[in-house]
Design an enzyme around this catalytic site. Sequence first.
Site, short mmCIF file in Angstrom:
data_model
loop_
_atom_site.label_atom_id
_atom_site.label_comp_id
_atom_site.label_asym_id
_atom_site.label_seq_id
_atom_site.Cartn_x
_atom_site.Cartn_y
_atom_site.Cartn_z
NE ARG A 100 -42.15 -15.74 -49.36
CZ ARG A 100 -43.34 -15.33 -48.94
NH1 ARG A 100 -43.87 -15.82 -47.83
NH2 ARG A 100 -43.98 -14.40 -49.60
CE1 TYR A 228 -38.87 -22.16 -57.50
CE2 TYR A 228 -40.08 -20.65 -56.10
CZ TYR A 228 -39.56 -20.98 -57.34
OH TYR A 228 -39.73 -20.13 -58.39
N GLY A 229 -36.79 -21.32 -53.32
CA GLY A 229 -36.81 -19.92 -52.89
C GLY A 229 -36.63 -19.72 -51.40
N GLY A 230 -37.48 -18.87 -50.85
CA GLY A 230 -37.37 -18.50 -49.45
C GLY A 230 -37.49 -19.66 -48.48
CE LYS A 237 -37.86 -12.22 -48.65
NZ LYS A 237 -38.84 -12.27 -49.66
CG HIS A 257 -40.17 -7.95 -47.55
ND1 HIS A 257 -41.44 -8.34 -47.91
CD2 HIS A 257 -39.36 -8.45 -48.52
CE1 HIS A 257 -41.40 -9.03 -49.03
NE2 HIS A 257 -40.16 -9.11 -49.42
CB SER A 279 -44.13 -11.53 -51.72
OG SER A 279 -43.45 -11.72 -50.51
CB ALA A 280 -45.35 -10.87 -56.34
CB CYS A 281 -46.36 -5.64 -54.11
SG CYS A 281 -47.75 -6.69 -53.68
N GLY A 282 -43.69 -5.23 -56.55
CA GLY A 282 -42.96 -4.21 -57.29
C GLY A 282 -41.64 -3.73 -56.73
CB THR A 284 -37.38 -6.70 -58.47
OG1 THR A 284 -37.22 -7.62 -57.39
CG2 THR A 284 -36.24 -6.87 -59.45
CG ASP A 306 -36.69 -9.49 -51.21
OD1 ASP A 306 -37.84 -9.14 -51.54
OD2 ASP A 306 -36.48 -10.52 -50.56
NE ARG A 398 -40.14 -15.29 -56.86
CZ ARG A 398 -40.32 -14.19 -56.15
NH1 ARG A 398 -39.35 -13.32 -56.01
NH2 ARG A 398 -41.48 -13.94 -55.58
CG ASN A 525 -44.01 3.71 -60.21
OD1 ASN A 525 -45.16 4.11 -60.43
ND2 ASN A 525 -43.71 2.42 -60.18
P1 GTP Z 1 -40.68 -10.36 -54.31
O1 GTP Z 1 -39.43 -10.76 -55.01
O2 GTP Z 1 -41.70 -11.46 -54.26
O3 GTP Z 1 -40.44 -9.77 -52.97
O4 GTP Z 1 -41.43 -9.29 -55.27
P2 GTP Z 1 -41.16 -7.75 -55.64
O5 GTP Z 1 -41.81 -6.88 -54.63
O6 GTP Z 1 -39.74 -7.51 -55.93
O7 GTP Z 1 -42.05 -7.57 -56.98
P3 GTP Z 1 -41.60 -7.34 -58.52
O8 GTP Z 1 -40.85 -6.05 -58.72
O9 GTP Z 1 -40.93 -8.57 -58.99
O10 GTP Z 1 -43.02 -7.16 -59.22
C1 GTP Z 1 -44.01 -8.13 -59.18
C2 GTP Z 1 -45.07 -7.90 -60.21
O11 GTP Z 1 -45.61 -6.58 -60.08
C3 GTP Z 1 -44.56 -8.03 -61.64
O12 GTP Z 1 -45.49 -8.76 -62.39
C4 GTP Z 1 -44.49 -6.60 -62.11
O13 GTP Z 1 -44.68 -6.50 -63.49
C5 GTP Z 1 -45.60 -5.91 -61.33
N1 GTP Z 1 -45.30 -4.47 -61.12
C6 GTP Z 1 -44.16 -3.96 -60.61
N2 GTP Z 1 -44.18 -2.60 -60.58
C7 GTP Z 1 -45.38 -2.24 -61.07
C8 GTP Z 1 -46.03 -0.97 -61.30
O14 GTP Z 1 -45.48 0.10 -61.03
N3 GTP Z 1 -47.29 -1.02 -61.83
C9 GTP Z 1 -47.92 -2.20 -62.12
N4 GTP Z 1 -49.16 -2.14 -62.63
N5 GTP Z 1 -47.34 -3.40 -61.94
C10 GTP Z 1 -46.10 -3.44 -61.41
C1 SPV Z 2 -40.86 -13.06 -51.51
O1 SPV Z 2 -41.76 -13.90 -51.56
O2 SPV Z 2 -40.99 -11.97 -50.88
C2 SPV Z 2 -39.59 -13.29 -52.23
C3 SPV Z 2 -39.37 -14.61 -52.83
O3 SPV Z 2 -38.74 -12.42 -52.26
S1 SPV Z 2 -38.83 -15.80 -51.71
O4 SPV Z 2 -37.37 -15.77 -51.68
O5 SPV Z 2 -39.31 -17.11 -52.16
O6 SPV Z 2 -39.33 -15.49 -50.39
MN MN Z 3 -39.49 -10.52 -51.16
#
Ligand code: GTP
Ligand code: SPV
Ligand code: MN
Length: 614
Positions: A100, A228-230, A237, A257, A279-282, A284, A306, A398, A525
């Site tokens: 994004r 790409y993506g969002g 998004k 979100h 985003s990318a903080c866990g 999924t 999401d 992704r 968790n």
């Molecule tokens: P978006 O799709 O961008 O919205 O991301 P998301 O919030 O769904 O994040 P996702 O579950 O894909 O996790 C992103 C990263 O965080 C990955 O590299 C995971 O391995 C890492 N991660 C997820 N859960 C944990 C956790 O409980 N502990 C740690 N240390 N890392 C985690």
């Molecule tokens: C995010 O960035 O929070 C995502 C990926 O879920 S995207 O669809 O590219 O926004």
């Molecule tokens: Mn997201």
Amino acid sequence: MSLSASPSAPAAADVPVSTLLENLPAGLGQTRPAHAALNAWIDDCIALCQPEQVFYCDGSAAEKAYLEKEAQRMGVIRPLNQAKLPGCFYSRSHPQDVARVEHLTFICLPNKEDVGPTNHWADPGEMRAKLTDLLRGAMRGRTMYVVPYLMGPKGSPISRVGVEITDSIYVVLNMRIMSRMGQVALDTIGAQGDFNRGLHSTLDMNPERRYIAHFPQTNEIISVGSGYGGNALLGKKCFALRIGSYLARQQGWMAEHMLLMAVESPEGKKHYIAAAFPSACGKTNFAMLIPPASYQGWKVTTIGDDIAWMEVGKDGRLYAINPEAGYFGVAPGTNYKSNPNAMKSIEKDTIYTNVALTPDGDVWWEGKDGAPPAQATDWLGRPWTPDSKEKAAHPNSRFTAPATNNPVLAEEVEWPQGVPISAIIFGGRRAGVVPLVYQANDWTHGVYLGATMSSETTAAAAGAQGQVRRDPMAMLPFCGYHMGDYFQHWLDMGRKLTNPPLVFRINWFRKGPDGRFLWPGFGENMRVVEWIIDRCEGKAGAKETPIGAMPRREDFNLAGLQGVSDADFDELLDVPPEGWRKAAEEQAPFFESLAPRFPQELEAERQKLLARLK
Ligand code: GTP
Ligand code: SPV
Ligand code: MN
């Protein structure tokens, strides 16, 4: 989009735009919808973009088979090893189009004040004129796809319809996984129902001509220059969050979100949890959590990973649906240990983008199970070996997988009324200061916890990584209006909720002085979930601290937990008063930046916190 995109100096002109569809089977893609306003808008888009061909998507299986074949012929996707990964395809984006782009994302409202300091503003008329110029003749020699899609379960009063017009076959194939695409959406709007208009063209993928523009007043999105993506899958998004949050405030609901999960105890009692992590903080990972072995009889199922759309039910509880139908998930770090359910979700019918390719037609990324392949092709198409200095997969590579692949998909995903939320969790990525879990004293304090959340930046958006920034409710990049008004909307929703969810803050990412994560995370968790659910049921104990209620050792299930020493546990739940005083003081300029729309109730919460810290 080319699989042969030159890795070193990717000139935009080298990237083949999608070519025309060939061998079109009779009757496929040629049925115009029976909706006058939709047709009028389609005609406007045709007149502007001047495509060579128009393809109307119906979401059928025949359409899927045909478009996949054509996308392969165009070189946009390639089949992976079908014995290992049936129905799966590999794709690479333009090397400068991998995440994004927040600096190129605009909210277009007449008054700049209405978008607030956390959004980029553009005048709707000026932005429309600029994009109209860019789109004039942009689809010459190309196919225009008309993609109707339903966000949310069929027949749900919370669901909404969008139509994306795009010149990217990759976008079409992704949208049909991510949403309920095709006839079901057209049936929902009938002859005159309301829908979101999304016009998308990749143009020539040039980042200089990339704009993601939202027109909330007309329920409209125009996105150019990215595939790409969002940026490009407009249901996600752009519609579900930025436009969605604007409509939600007007209409009295919430677009967040958030992942949605169902948790069933051994006694068969179910609770539904919504959790907002940036985003990318866990999200999924959390949404697909598998409880540890010691949690016999507990069951976690996924509703969404999401986005949540929520409204107040007749019983005064908050009800949520997942508007999406698939997962656009982060590949790196996904493996059978961290997230087995995600691994099973991507075994078939999945599109992989910007991961690495192995010689036997399999995919690989950093943090996948087993040893790295002796050789591979990296996300840029270059030869890669374990000795290579650069990563094989892009950090924001992704997978796009249908939710129906998820072995723990909740039966509730199709419930039109949604699920009643017991707890809302806010979580960020913070190496220090923020404890593993604590509970807000009430709804207003909970809104304060969400509003003051900050997190380290990740590869999900272009820009520097690992920098702590404010990300209120994980909505910083996704709130389609003034953040002060957004906080007020949260407070207003609280007044309508006679039976509101309890609110918690979590942090899986606290580190020790040696730089190691103090908490094992992932399946473990569940221990935090159990405490949260027991709080909802009034069963678990807690100690009051200045920041909120926190579990004592005796309130928390540590049975069978490995790798967390007593000292680690104490540090995970430590509330350093100096760090917290500093954090509370640093919130003042942020709150002031949102004046005069910043709700005084939240400033009062800050003052109360400072008083409790004394
Ligand atoms: P978006 O799709 O961008 O919205 O991301 P998301 O919030 O769904 O994040 P996702 O579950 O894909 O996790 C992103 C990263 O965080 C990955 O590299 C995971 O391995 C890492 N991660 C997820 N859960 C944990 C956790 O409980 N502990 C740690 N240390 N890392 C985690
Ligand atoms: C995010 O960035 O929070 C995502 C990926 O879920 S995207 O669809 O590219 O926004
Ligand atoms: Mn997201």
